[in-house]
Structures are given as C-alpha cells and as structure tokens.
Design an enzyme around this catalytic site. Structure first.
Site, PDB file in Angstrom:
ATOM      1  N   HIS A 298      94.485  74.021  65.267  1.00  0.00           N
ATOM      2  CA  HIS A 298      95.403  75.051  65.491  1.00  0.00           C
ATOM      3  C   HIS A 298      96.795  74.580  65.188  1.00  0.00           C
ATOM      4  O   HIS A 298      97.158  73.486  65.213  1.00  0.00           O
ATOM      5  CB  HIS A 298      95.231  75.740  66.814  1.00  0.00           C
ATOM      6  CG  HIS A 298      95.587  74.839  67.855  1.00  0.00           C
ATOM      7  ND1 HIS A 298      95.613  75.573  69.045  1.00  0.00           N
ATOM      8  CD2 HIS A 298      95.990  73.681  68.188  1.00  0.00           C
ATOM      9  CE1 HIS A 298      96.205  74.526  70.242  1.00  0.00           C
ATOM     10  NE2 HIS A 298      96.471  73.565  69.510  1.00  0.00           N
TER      11      HIS A 298
ATOM     12  N   CYS B  61     103.330  70.703  68.836  1.00  0.00           N
ATOM     13  CA  CYS B  61     102.128  71.676  68.651  1.00  0.00           C
ATOM     14  C   CYS B  61     102.675  72.587  67.505  1.00  0.00           C
ATOM     15  O   CYS B  61     101.821  73.277  66.845  1.00  0.00           O
ATOM     16  CB  CYS B  61     101.835  72.361  69.886  1.00  0.00           C
ATOM     17  SG  CYS B  61     101.187  71.502  70.984  1.00  0.00           S
TER      18      CYS B  61
ATOM     19  N   HIS C 140      96.953  70.701  63.884  1.00  0.00           N
ATOM     20  CA  HIS C 140      96.374  69.398  64.454  1.00  0.00           C
ATOM     21  C   HIS C 140      95.071  69.711  65.078  1.00  0.00           C
ATOM     22  O   HIS C 140      94.987  71.149  65.255  1.00  0.00           O
ATOM     23  CB  HIS C 140      97.267  68.709  65.583  1.00  0.00           C
ATOM     24  CG  HIS C 140      97.686  69.604  66.637  1.00  0.00           C
ATOM     25  ND1 HIS C 140      98.506  70.464  66.894  1.00  0.00           N
ATOM     26  CD2 HIS C 140      97.158  69.708  67.781  1.00  0.00           C
ATOM     27  CE1 HIS C 140      98.638  71.288  67.814  1.00  0.00           C
ATOM     28  NE2 HIS C 140      97.704  70.778  68.609  1.00  0.00           N
TER      29      HIS C 140
ATOM     30  N   HIS D 230      91.645  69.564  68.309  1.00  0.00           N
ATOM     31  CA  HIS D 230      91.080  69.150  69.616  1.00  0.00           C
ATOM     32  C   HIS D 230      89.608  69.150  69.584  1.00  0.00           C
ATOM     33  O   HIS D 230      88.963  69.903  68.764  1.00  0.00           O
ATOM     34  CB  HIS D 230      91.845  70.009  70.548  1.00  0.00           C
ATOM     35  CG  HIS D 230      93.316  70.016  70.827  1.00  0.00           C
ATOM     36  ND1 HIS D 230      93.887  68.966  71.458  1.00  0.00           N
ATOM     37  CD2 HIS D 230      94.222  71.086  70.349  1.00  0.00           C
ATOM     38  CE1 HIS D 230      95.362  69.152  71.514  1.00  0.00           C
ATOM     39  NE2 HIS D 230      95.284  70.517  71.022  1.00  0.00           N
TER      40      HIS D 230
ATOM     41  N   ASP E 265      83.777  76.450  66.151  1.00  0.00           N
ATOM     42  CA  ASP E 265      83.176  74.901  65.801  1.00  0.00           C
ATOM     43  C   ASP E 265      83.605  74.627  64.303  1.00  0.00           C
ATOM     44  O   ASP E 265      83.246  75.321  63.425  1.00  0.00           O
ATOM     45  CB  ASP E 265      81.836  74.622  66.107  1.00  0.00           C
ATOM     46  CG  ASP E 265      81.864  73.163  65.931  1.00  0.00           C
ATOM     47  OD1 ASP E 265      82.749  72.197  66.357  1.00  0.00           O
ATOM     48  OD2 ASP E 265      80.820  72.189  65.765  1.00  0.00           O
ATOM     49  N   HIS E 266      84.549  73.630  64.102  1.00  0.00           N
ATOM     50  CA  HIS E 266      85.007  73.083  62.868  1.00  0.00           C
ATOM     51  C   HIS E 266      85.671  74.345  61.901  1.00  0.00           C
ATOM     52  O   HIS E 266      85.526  74.589  60.804  1.00  0.00           O
ATOM     53  CB  HIS E 266      83.815  72.591  62.139  1.00  0.00           C
ATOM     54  CG  HIS E 266      83.613  71.197  62.836  1.00  0.00           C
ATOM     55  ND1 HIS E 266      82.978  71.025  63.981  1.00  0.00           N
ATOM     56  CD2 HIS E 266      83.905  69.974  61.940  1.00  0.00           C
ATOM     57  CE1 HIS E 266      82.767  69.705  64.098  1.00  0.00           C
ATOM     58  NE2 HIS E 266      83.196  68.964  63.189  1.00  0.00           N
TER      59      HIS E 266
ATOM     60  N   GLU F 289      91.249  71.398  76.766  1.00  0.00           N
ATOM     61  CA  GLU F 289      92.078  71.225  75.467  1.00  0.00           C
ATOM     62  C   GLU F 289      91.704  69.748  75.276  1.00  0.00           C
ATOM     63  O   GLU F 289      91.472  69.321  74.162  1.00  0.00           O
ATOM     64  CB  GLU F 289      93.417  71.985  75.612  1.00  0.00           C
ATOM     65  CG  GLU F 289      93.898  71.648  74.106  1.00  0.00           C
ATOM     66  CD  GLU F 289      95.272  72.286  74.020  1.00  0.00           C
ATOM     67  OE1 GLU F 289      95.559  73.198  73.555  1.00  0.00           O
ATOM     68  OE2 GLU F 289      96.092  71.548  74.655  1.00  0.00           O
TER      69      GLU F 289
END
Lengths: 144, 140
Positions: free
Chosen positions: A15, A34, A40, A42, A80-81, A129
């Site tokens: 995100h 951020c 980037h 998580h 996811d991903h 996170e």
C-alpha cells in the site's frame, strides 16, 4: 455457555498512504515514509473473534472449517498479494490499517451469514500491520 | 469505586484428545469433526492463561498471592490435564467433547470456586495452537 473463538490468518499486501486532499508536502509531512511514491508491503496478521453458544452436540461455537473457508474466500482471496490502493474500496479512501480493519469487519459480518455460520456472532477483528502496531475494530462497539 | 487490577498467569500442558459424538453416525462424525475424529486421537501443547481481577491489597500490594494461584492451577489443571488423554482421563469429558471451547469452560468451573474471597475470575483463555484460541468469561 457463551465462548469466544479466535483464529489467526496471514496475508501480504502492499500500500501507499496518500490523500489527494493534501498537497505533496502535506502528504509527506503526514504519512512520512509510508508516502513513498511506489508503496511498500506488510505481512498482515488478521485475528478474527466470533462468539456464540457452545453447541451441546458438537462442543463448538462454530465449525472451524466453515470459518476458514469463509475467511479464505471473503478476505484472503481478496487482499493477499494485492496492492491495496488498486482495490475499489480504496479508490477514494486511504488504505491505512485502520480503514482496512473496518472493511474486513464489514465484509466478514456480511459473509458469515452466508457461510452456515449464522450461530457465530462476529465480535472483533484485529489486524497486526507489523510486530509493533495493530488495530482492532468491533463494529463501533467497545473493545473488551 | 473498586479499582480492579487484572492479573494473568500462564501455564502449558500437553494432552491428547479426539472429537466424537456417539449420537452421530460414523459418517456424520467424520464430516463434522474431520481429522479431529481420528479414533486413536492426537495431541496438542495447550497454553492456558487465567486472568483474575481484584483490588490491590494496601498491605501486600498484591491482587492475590501468586503462589496461591499457582497451587490452584497445579492442582485443578496441571495434575488433571497434563500428559493425559482428555476423553479417557478427565471426568468432564466422559459426557462432553473436549473441544477448546469445552476445555475453557471446564477450567473456569474448576478454578473459579477455589479463588479466595475478593478475587474474581475474569477470563480463561486456552490456546490449542498459536493460531487458535478460545476465551470464556463465565457467561451463560
């Protein structure tokens, strides 16, 4: 007897925190690293809490296989991903973990009813996170 | 107003169990309980957290004497559950399936009446696995 069942899941996503309401300088000031332009990622840990009466025949609040299927289908397959900024719910909303947490709660609340899990009440979702920060949402209720 | 402080003690025990309800057919048992229905059982390392609440005693600075809680947990939980087959050796599970839910309720029912006056049970949390745990607050 009412019990609370907690299950953890993991997903990875990227995100970037950025709001068009603010100038470039303000975004950098507010979101710091951020706000880096390419985003980037998580590894998120999602903890889902459901409550209900322990069924006297099965000894269970709800069937874990059904809960896992529901979370897999409604949440993990969705997030996811992925790059969160590219998803429709974050088109005009900054994909902070606070906002992700409330989306996950709302989706699960809707989907549990469709997954033979009517007896289980969604109490809370907790989203880590990183190891250092996490967010919890209980549909606006106090966190126990 | 009472200023409650919450104290949590953690212990670990290892036990075996299986899920089976004689009221269900063999097929239903397999469908509902999956691999937990394997007749020879399987085991877990359980982590138990018992949280009690009370007012801090102004003489001792304690909510309760930790040694007393440790003794209660040893007597009521460790001696009964640790390295046991829950279905076969723990009386509660002669008539109930030893799910994590029922284990949490059984531990509450064992520990709560043993606490000294003034200390109240708040929560029993039983981890069956790092990604699965149950909380029980004594609610009906």
């Amino acid at each position: 007897m009412k019990a609370y069942l907690n299950r953890r899941y993991m997903f990875s996503a990227s995100h970037r925190l950025h709001s068009d309401r603010f100038s470039a300088d303000e975004n950098r000031e507010l979101y710091g690293k951020c706000n880096n332009p390419y985003g980037h990622g998580h590894n998120y840990t999602l903890q889902v809490t459901v409550s209900g009466q322990v069924d006297p025949h099965t000894g269970m609040v709800c069937n874990l296989v059904d809960l896992d299927d529901c979370v897999q289908r409604a949440i993990l397959n969705r997030y996811d991903h992925t790059n969160l900024n590219c998803l429709p719910e974050f088109k005009d909303v900054v994909p902070t973990t606070e906002n992700l947490c409330t989306h996950v709660f709302d989706i699960l609340q809707r989907e549990l009813g469709h997954a033979h899990l009517e007896s289980a009440r969604l109490e809370r979702v907790k989203l880590d996170e990183t190891m250092m920060n996490s967010f919890e949402y209980a549909g606006g209720e106090e966190i126990r | 107003m009472n200023k409650y402080v919450y104290l949590t003690r953690k212990v670990e025990f290892a036990a075996s169990h299986y899920y089976h309800n004689p009221a269900f057919s063999a097929e239903e048992n397999r469908r509902i309980f999956g691999k937990c229905n394997n007749p020879n059982g399987h085991g877990h390392n359980y982590t138990l957290e018992v949280t009690v609440k009370g007012v801090v005693d102004n003489q001792t600075g304690f909510v309760l004497d930790l040694k007393d809680l440790k003794d209660i947990l040893n007597r009521e939980v460790m001696d009964v559950f640790d390295h046991r087959h829950l279905n076969k050796e723990v009386p509660e599970f002669a008539s109930q399936i030893p799910t994590t839910e029922n284990i949490a309720i059984a531990i509450w029912n064992r520990v709560a009446p043993k606490l000294n006056h003034g200390t109240l049970m708040h929560r029993v949390r039983v981890h069956e696995m790092p990604d699965l745990f149950v909380d029980y607050y004594g609610e009906p």
